[in-house]
Design a protein around this motif. Structure first.
Motif, PDB file in Angstrom:
ATOM      1  N   GLY A  71       0.418 -12.926  52.977  1.00  0.00           N
ATOM      2  CA  GLY A  71       0.745 -12.528  51.615  1.00  0.00           C
ATOM      3  C   GLY A  71       1.235 -13.681  50.760  1.00  0.00           C
ATOM      4  N   ARG A  72       1.215 -13.480  49.443  1.00  0.00           N
ATOM      5  CA  ARG A  72       1.663 -14.526  48.521  1.00  0.00           C
ATOM      6  C   ARG A  72       3.198 -14.610  48.469  1.00  0.00           C
ATOM      7  NH1 ARG A  72      -3.660 -15.057  49.144  1.00  0.00           N
ATOM      8  NH2 ARG A  72      -4.951 -14.026  47.578  1.00  0.00           N
ATOM      9  N   ARG A  73       3.852 -13.463  48.503  1.00  0.00           N
ATOM     10  CA  ARG A  73       5.311 -13.436  48.341  1.00  0.00           C
ATOM     11  C   ARG A  73       6.043 -14.190  49.452  1.00  0.00           C
ATOM     12  NH1 ARG A  73       9.506  -9.923  49.830  1.00  0.00           N
ATOM     13  NH2 ARG A  73      11.213  -9.805  48.313  1.00  0.00           N
ATOM     14  N   PRO A  74       5.710 -14.004  50.733  1.00  0.00           N
ATOM     15  CA  PRO A  74       6.421 -14.772  51.774  1.00  0.00           C
ATOM     16  C   PRO A  74       6.272 -16.277  51.611  1.00  0.00           C
ATOM     17  CG  PRO A  74       5.241 -12.929  52.752  1.00  0.00           C
ATOM     18  CD  PRO A  74       4.797 -13.015  51.327  1.00  0.00           C
ATOM     19  N   MET A  75       5.135 -16.729  51.101  1.00  0.00           N
ATOM     20  CA  MET A  75       4.938 -18.161  50.911  1.00  0.00           C
ATOM     21  C   MET A  75       5.807 -18.689  49.777  1.00  0.00           C
ATOM     22  SD  MET A  75       2.875 -18.582  53.349  1.00  0.00           S
ATOM     23  CE  MET A  75       2.307 -20.258  53.160  1.00  0.00           C
ATOM     24  N   LEU A  76       5.957 -17.897  48.706  1.00  0.00           N
ATOM     25  CA  LEU A  76       6.848 -18.302  47.612  1.00  0.00           C
ATOM     26  C   LEU A  76       8.301 -18.298  48.077  1.00  0.00           C
ATOM     27  CD1 LEU A  76       5.246 -16.408  44.570  1.00  0.00           C
ATOM     28  CD2 LEU A  76       4.932 -18.787  45.262  1.00  0.00           C
ATOM     29  N   LEU A 108       6.998 -30.263  50.638  1.00  0.00           N
ATOM     30  CA  LEU A 108       6.480 -29.017  51.224  1.00  0.00           C
ATOM     31  C   LEU A 108       6.695 -27.848  50.264  1.00  0.00           C
ATOM     32  CD1 LEU A 108       7.764 -29.378  54.905  1.00  0.00           C
ATOM     33  CD2 LEU A 108       5.462 -29.846  54.057  1.00  0.00           C
ATOM     34  N   ALA A 109       7.877 -27.806  49.652  1.00  0.00           N
ATOM     35  CA  ALA A 109       8.176 -26.738  48.691  1.00  0.00           C
ATOM     36  C   ALA A 109       7.281 -26.837  47.462  1.00  0.00           C
ATOM     37  CB  ALA A 109       9.650 -26.808  48.284  1.00  0.00           C
ATOM     38  N   ILE A 110       7.091 -28.053  46.965  1.00  0.00           N
ATOM     39  CA  ILE A 110       6.248 -28.253  45.785  1.00  0.00           C
ATOM     40  C   ILE A 110       4.816 -27.820  46.071  1.00  0.00           C
ATOM     41  CG2 ILE A 110       5.201 -30.026  44.309  1.00  0.00           C
ATOM     42  CD1 ILE A 110       7.847 -31.535  44.439  1.00  0.00           C
ATOM     43  N   GLY A 111       4.308 -28.180  47.258  1.00  0.00           N
ATOM     44  CA  GLY A 111       2.943 -27.815  47.604  1.00  0.00           C
ATOM     45  C   GLY A 111       2.724 -26.320  47.593  1.00  0.00           C
ATOM     46  N   LEU A 112       3.680 -25.565  48.146  1.00  0.00           N
ATOM     47  CA  LEU A 112       3.554 -24.108  48.156  1.00  0.00           C
ATOM     48  C   LEU A 112       3.603 -23.539  46.745  1.00  0.00           C
ATOM     49  CD1 LEU A 112       5.813 -23.172  51.222  1.00  0.00           C
ATOM     50  CD2 LEU A 112       3.317 -23.138  51.101  1.00  0.00           C
ATOM     51  N   ALA A 113       4.533 -24.038  45.932  1.00  0.00           N
ATOM     52  CA  ALA A 113       4.689 -23.497  44.578  1.00  0.00           C
ATOM     53  C   ALA A 113       3.482 -23.816  43.705  1.00  0.00           C
ATOM     54  CB  ALA A 113       5.965 -24.052  43.949  1.00  0.00           C
ATOM     55  N   VAL A 117       1.614 -20.292  42.952  1.00  0.00           N
ATOM     56  CA  VAL A 117       2.108 -19.628  41.739  1.00  0.00           C
ATOM     57  C   VAL A 117       0.965 -19.267  40.785  1.00  0.00           C
ATOM     58  CG1 VAL A 117       3.456 -19.970  39.629  1.00  0.00           C
ATOM     59  CG2 VAL A 117       4.474 -20.497  41.844  1.00  0.00           C
ATOM     60  N   PRO A 118       0.001 -20.173  40.489  1.00  0.00           N
ATOM     61  CA  PRO A 118      -1.112 -19.759  39.627  1.00  0.00           C
ATOM     62  C   PRO A 118      -1.936 -18.620  40.223  1.00  0.00           C
ATOM     63  CG  PRO A 118      -1.012 -22.152  39.797  1.00  0.00           C
ATOM     64  CD  PRO A 118      -0.068 -21.612  40.824  1.00  0.00           C
ATOM     65  N   VAL A 119      -2.132 -18.629  41.543  1.00  0.00           N
ATOM     66  CA  VAL A 119      -2.861 -17.538  42.193  1.00  0.00           C
ATOM     67  C   VAL A 119      -2.093 -16.232  42.033  1.00  0.00           C
ATOM     68  CG1 VAL A 119      -3.726 -16.664  44.398  1.00  0.00           C
ATOM     69  CG2 VAL A 119      -3.919 -19.095  43.853  1.00  0.00           C
ATOM     70  N   TYR A 120      -0.792 -16.281  42.265  1.00  0.00           N
ATOM     71  CA  TYR A 120       0.038 -15.089  42.164  1.00  0.00           C
ATOM     72  C   TYR A 120       0.017 -14.521  40.745  1.00  0.00           C
ATOM     73  CZ  TYR A 120       4.231 -12.151  42.388  1.00  0.00           C
ATOM     74  OH  TYR A 120       5.099 -11.095  42.316  1.00  0.00           O
ATOM     75  N   ILE A 121       0.139 -15.396  39.761  1.00  0.00           N
ATOM     76  CA  ILE A 121       0.139 -14.929  38.370  1.00  0.00           C
ATOM     77  C   ILE A 121      -1.229 -14.350  38.000  1.00  0.00           C
ATOM     78  CG2 ILE A 121       0.319 -15.672  35.960  1.00  0.00           C
ATOM     79  CD1 ILE A 121       2.449 -17.649  36.811  1.00  0.00           C
ATOM     80  N   SER A 122      -2.299 -14.997  38.420  1.00  0.00           N
ATOM     81  CA  SER A 122      -3.640 -14.482  38.116  1.00  0.00           C
ATOM     82  C   SER A 122      -3.853 -13.107  38.732  1.00  0.00           C
ATOM     83  CB  SER A 122      -4.709 -15.452  38.626  1.00  0.00           C
ATOM     84  OG  SER A 122      -4.757 -16.618  37.846  1.00  0.00           O
ATOM     85  N   VAL A 182      13.431 -12.911  46.307  1.00  0.00           N
ATOM     86  CA  VAL A 182      13.837 -11.840  47.213  1.00  0.00           C
ATOM     87  C   VAL A 182      13.955 -10.507  46.497  1.00  0.00           C
ATOM     88  CG1 VAL A 182      15.719 -10.997  48.674  1.00  0.00           C
ATOM     89  CG2 VAL A 182      14.989 -13.371  48.837  1.00  0.00           C
ATOM     90  N   PHE A 183      14.578 -10.499  45.327  1.00  0.00           N
ATOM     91  CA  PHE A 183      14.943  -9.237  44.685  1.00  0.00           C
ATOM     92  C   PHE A 183      14.036  -8.823  43.524  1.00  0.00           C
ATOM     93  CE2 PHE A 183      19.003 -10.856  46.437  1.00  0.00           C
ATOM     94  CZ  PHE A 183      19.284  -9.798  47.294  1.00  0.00           C
ATOM     95  N   PHE A 184      13.148  -9.703  43.064  1.00  0.00           N
ATOM     96  CA  PHE A 184      12.411  -9.375  41.843  1.00  0.00           C
ATOM     97  C   PHE A 184      10.897  -9.454  41.994  1.00  0.00           C
ATOM     98  CE2 PHE A 184      10.890 -10.122  37.478  1.00  0.00           C
ATOM     99  CZ  PHE A 184      11.481  -9.020  36.849  1.00  0.00           C
ATOM    100  N   LEU A 185      10.386 -10.404  42.777  1.00  0.00           N
ATOM    101  CA  LEU A 185       8.940 -10.591  42.843  1.00  0.00           C
ATOM    102  C   LEU A 185       8.302  -9.624  43.834  1.00  0.00           C
ATOM    103  CD1 LEU A 185       8.450 -14.483  42.773  1.00  0.00           C
ATOM    104  CD2 LEU A 185       8.425 -12.851  40.884  1.00  0.00           C
ATOM    105  N   PRO A 186       7.330  -8.808  43.396  1.00  0.00           N
ATOM    106  CA  PRO A 186       6.605  -7.944  44.327  1.00  0.00           C
ATOM    107  C   PRO A 186       5.450  -8.712  44.967  1.00  0.00           C
ATOM    108  CG  PRO A 186       5.837  -7.529  42.112  1.00  0.00           C
ATOM    109  CD  PRO A 186       6.905  -8.591  41.997  1.00  0.00           C
ATOM    110  N   GLU A 187       4.843  -8.114  45.960  1.00  0.00           N
ATOM    111  CA  GLU A 187       3.654  -8.708  46.544  1.00  0.00           C
ATOM    112  C   GLU A 187       2.471  -8.524  45.597  1.00  0.00           C
ATOM    113  OE1 GLU A 187       1.676 -10.879  47.992  1.00  0.00           O
ATOM    114  OE2 GLU A 187       2.941 -10.605  49.764  1.00  0.00           O
TER     115      GLU A 187
END
Length: 656
Positions: A71-76, A108-113, A117-122, A182-187
């Protein structure tokens, strides 16, 4: 749409931290060199800056496929944790080696974001505002740079600036990012549908869209799971009253296509946005000779066994309560028998449809097999305004039930659509063509110089003599370059705001073709300023103005658009793999540019570097003009269908 906007803003905090880090290292490296005596060691200096890029490259190799699996959320969430740990390590770093470790974790954090993030937003945004929302990462990144430069400039005025604090303070915004995740972003609802978790996907869509009726979009996400089906383009004749599908003759006008160097797919996508009918495939492969009237579908949300004629399925997350995935009974669309009309005299057939955004409708129609091997339901993406439609079998149509004449599209479990997805899917013509566009844009974007100019802006301005402009204020040359860098990032913000407004109006392609020439001109002026001595003050002013123009135009076009396009043009089931390939290309080129810039500055000087970047920008404009299509306002599933059918037709034309 407010739900999608808020989620996009929250996800973009990861890019804000990336921008914060970019500005921090650009200022901190000036003091790191002094403490560790790296003035004569450009290789170590470049490694300190590039280590985060190495980390981003390493994580990118598996982040895309892993996001398809978990999923996208665990990676973020992992990105926010790595940001936090990396910030603490850099805050401590007693020597170069620990500093390199902190930079690696940060990378590593920058690479994931940056990758996800563009995939998640799209995948969470409606098509009408997808481009605007996907420009938010660029805006947030520049905002992070501005805040960071403010901090770095303030610290540079101190007697003993602490570069560890400059870099280590990163852990504070990363903690905020972790809490948001954790508290705001859905999958992502598209990812949930690909795993058959239909109830969760429905709830997420209801939250994102702010309405209860999301069945139409849910069906769209289900249909988007297929790759490279036998899709054809049809003409749609718009008359008074309901639109009708009309037959046409196949066009083999290969001479017309070969008369121009512009990719036929570019022309095909342009026809969607600018004219009636397709200029490339004017009457391509109609499958129907029937008139097809649009009707409103009825959506089935009753439990299995509660009526209807389709097969249900058991959820992956089998719930025992009344509210479970089984409430989303398949088939998703339940047709009453009388809604399907097959008149042998005039061949009229009804097409049940629902709006999916961007002027497109998703519909299903019973095919009489006149130009297909069997009778069965056909999926139709229809746009009445442009007079075109995309027709193919439903992605989840159960072929075993075709002879039973089921009521409605007989869909199987959505998770089965992604079974067997592998690297072999990358060789599907539409996917290969999309990869060519995505990889080409990432290479050209990086070699246009943005990473080098971004990381080394203070040094570039200092070498250009910008300290002269502020010498009367009693500010040192180093502080002057940091202050002007801060002013540049501040000026970038309204430019990005303009780009957000234009992204879904003028479009991605138009913004690229408009802003890249300005990049070329600003780089040429920098070259002239380096070759001709207009005086110290004049040269410093020319350099500063040109760098400002370069940055402002870059963030309006070439900055956000490659990532936006890459997040739009790949099918759902292999989007993670394709994004990983494009992102890996991005980071490899980023490393090359960043690591080589100190060496280039030593060998060919600032003028030679700008001349090289100008040549690459010219090549970029040519590539965009010939190869990059316009995707504004189109649902993701329609974009991938256009790539598939267009690429296959281009291949077929070449064989003739």
């Amino acid at each position: 749409m407010s739900g999608a906007v808020l989620v996009a803003i929250a996800a973009s905090v990861g890019n804000m931290i990336q921008g914060w880090d970019n500005a921090c290292i650009a200022g901190a490296v000036l003091y790191i060199k002094k403490e560790f005596n790296l003035q004569s060691e450009p290789t170590i200096e470049g490694l300190i800056v590039a280590m985060s890029l190495i980390g981003a490259t390493l994580v990118t190799t598996f982040s895309g496929p892993l996001s398809d699996r978990v999923g996208r959320r665990p990676m973020l969430l992992s990105s926010s944790l790595l940001y936090f740990i990396g910030g603490l390590v850099m805050l401590w770093s007693p020597n170069v080696y620990i500093l390199l470790l902190g930079r690696l974790l940060d990378g590593l954090a920058i690479g994931l974001a940056v990758t996800l993030v563009p995939v998640y937003i799209s995948e969470t945004s409606p098509p009408e505002i997808r481009g605007s929302l996907n420009t938010l990462p660029q805006f947030m990144g520049s905002g992070g740079m501005f805040l960071s430069y403010c901090m770095v400039f303030g610290m540079s005025l101190m007697d003993s600036p602490d570069w560890r604090l400059m870099l280590g303070v990163l852990f504070i915004p990363s903690l905020f990012y972790f809490l948001l995740t954790v508290f705001f972003l859905p999958e992502s609802p598209r990812w949930l549908v690909s795993k058959g978790r239909m109830l969760e996907a429905k709830r997420v869509l209801q939250r994102l869209r702010g309405r209860d009726d999301v069945a139409g979009e849910l069906a769209l996400l289900v249909e988007g799971l297929g790759i490279g089906g036998e899709t054809v383009i049809e003409e749609c004749i718009v008359e008074e009253g309901p639109p009708v599908m009309a037959s046409g003759q196949e066009s083999g006008n290969g001479n017309q296509q070969s008369a121009t160097l512009v990719d036929p797919l570019v022309t095909l996508f342009s026809s969607v946005h600018g004219s009636k009918g397709s200029a490339v495939f004017p009457h391509f492969g109609s499958m129907f000779s029937d008139k097809v009237n649009l009707v409103k579908p009825e959506w089935d949300d009753v439990s299995v066994g509660g009526g209807g004629g389709g097969d249900g399925y058991q959820s992956d997350d089998d719930a025992t309560g009344n509210d479970s995935d089984d409430d989303l009974h398949l088939p998703l669309i339940q047709h009453a028998p009388h809604e399907i009309i097959r008149n042998s005299n005039n061949h009229e057939e009804q097409l049940s449809s629902t709006d999916i955004g961007g002027g497109w409708q998703l519909g299903w129609k019973w095919s009489t097999g006149q130009q297909t091997t069997k009778d069965g339901f056909e999926r139709v993406y229809l746009n009445q305004e442009i007079g075109e439609s995309l027709v193919s079998h439903p992605a989840l149509y159960s072929k075993d039930l075709m002879d039973q004449h089921p009521v409605g599209p007989a869909m199987v479990h959505p998770a089965k659509a992604t079974n067997g997805s592998s690297w072999s899917d990358l060789f599907e013509p539409g996917v290969k063509h999309a990869l060519l566009v995505g990889i080409g844009l990432q290479i050209l974007q990086q070699f246009s110089g943005i990473s080098g100019v971004l990381y080394y802006t203070p040094q570039i301005l200092e070498e250009a003599g910008v300290g002269i402009l502020l010498s009367n204020l009693g500010i040192s040359s180093t502080s002057s370059s940091l202050l002007i860098s801060n002013i540049i990032t501040l000026l970038m913000l309204p430019c990005i705001a303009v780009a957000m407004r234009l992204m879904d109006l003028s479009g991605r392609r138009t913004l690229l073709l408009t802003t890249i020439p300005v990049l070329i001109l600003s780089l040429i002026v920098l070259v002239i300023g380096g070759l001709v001595n207009f005086g110290n003050v004049a040269n410093a002013a020319i350099s500063t103005t040109s760098v400002i123009i370069y940055f402002c135009c870059f963030v309006m076009g070439f900055g956000p658009i490659p990532n936006i396009l890459c997040s739009e043009i790949f099918p759902t089931r292999i989007r993670g793999i394709c994004i990983a390939i494009c992102a890996l290309t991005f980071w490899i080129c980023d490393i090359i540019v960043t690591y080589s810039l100190p060496v280039m500055l030593t060998s060919v000087g600032l003028t030679g570097v700008f001349a090289f970047y100008a040549v690459v920008c010219i090549m970029s404009w040519v590539f965009v003009f010939l190869k990059v299509p316009e995707t504004k306002g189109m649902p993701l599933e329609v974009i991938t269908e256009f790539f598939s059918v267009g690429a296959k037709q281009v291949v077929a034309e070449k064989k003739i």
